[in-house]
Scaffold this motif. Structure first.
Motif, PDB file in Angstrom:
ATOM      1  N   LEU A  76       0.832  -1.206   0.000  1.00  0.00           N
ATOM      2  CA  LEU A  76       0.000   0.000   0.000  1.00  0.00           C
ATOM      3  C   LEU A  76       0.867   1.258   0.000  1.00  0.00           C
ATOM      4  N   LEU A  77       1.932   1.243   0.772  1.00  0.00           N
ATOM      5  CA  LEU A  77       2.849   2.384   0.828  1.00  0.00           C
ATOM      6  C   LEU A  77       3.535   2.581  -0.527  1.00  0.00           C
TER       7      LEU A  77
ATOM      8  N   THR B  73       1.066   4.089  -2.983  1.00  0.00           N
ATOM      9  CA  THR B  73       0.828   5.495  -2.643  1.00  0.00           C
ATOM     10  C   THR B  73       1.969   6.369  -3.147  1.00  0.00           C
TER      11      THR B  73
ATOM     12  N   ILE C  91       1.724   6.744  -6.951  1.00  0.00           N
ATOM     13  CA  ILE C  91       0.629   7.654  -7.321  1.00  0.00           C
ATOM     14  C   ILE C  91       1.047   9.105  -7.081  1.00  0.00           C
ATOM     15  N   ILE C  92       1.700   9.379  -5.962  1.00  0.00           N
ATOM     16  CA  ILE C  92       2.138  10.753  -5.656  1.00  0.00           C
ATOM     17  C   ILE C  92       3.153  11.219  -6.677  1.00  0.00           C
TER      18      ILE C  92
END
Length: 173
Positions: free
Chosen positions: A9-10, A13, A16-17
């Motif tokens: 998940l990290l 993320t 995506i950033i």
């Protein structure tokens, strides 16, 4: 198992950033050929700046020349930096009937002898008659500290402050 899901998940993320920041850049939208990272020099060979071979001609003491009663330590501080291949010009009046306190230029081998005005190991680079006219010229042609002083009156001129030191450096452009 929970640790793997948290790491995944990290990672998602972060991706995506990065994509969001990158796609907001107008150069990113034009394609990789227009990306300007400004720090990426992989297509250019790395070059060191080259030292400038030009030099300055500096009159020691400025318009006051090489004379008794002048603060040469302060002069050297305010005229620094001195560069490799600069030439120091010592101008002083030769001995005459009106000049009963002539000057010379000595070069000390170490800081210790310079601080003590110990002339035993110092080298006289200009005698009392070499400062007239255009003056005595000394080129700073080595990367080392140079300790200068007047050696007249058995070192009294040196002990009275007629001394200074310089450490030439390279000029880079």
């Amino acid at each position: 198992m929970a640790l793997i899901r948290t790491q995944l998940l990290l990672l998602i993320t972060i991706i995506i950033i990065l994509f969001a920041f990158g796609s907001s850049n107008p150069d990113f939208q034009k394609g990789p050929q227009n990306w300007k990272f400004e720090f990426n020099y992989t297509n250019e060979p790395f070059t060191y700046p080259k030292p400038v071979q030009g030099s300055r001609r500096i009159i020691v003491g400025g318009s006051d020349n090489w004379r008794f009663g002048f603060n040469y330590t302060e002069w050297a501080r305010t005229n620094a930096p001195f560069f490799f291949n600069d030439t120091l010009v010592f101008k002083f009046d030769p001995p005459s009937e009106t000049n009963i306190h002539p000057h010379s230029v000595y070069l000390f081998p170490s800081l210790w002898s310079f601080l003590r005005c110990d002339l035993r190991w110092a080298k006289r680079v200009a005698n009392t008659s070499q400062g007239g006219g255009e003056g005595f010229e000394f080129a700073l042609n080595k990367w080392k500290p140079y300790y200068f002083a007047c050696g007249e009156s058995n070192g009294f001129h040196c002990q009275s402050g007629m001394k200074f030191f310089v450490m030439p450096t390279f000029r880079w452009y």
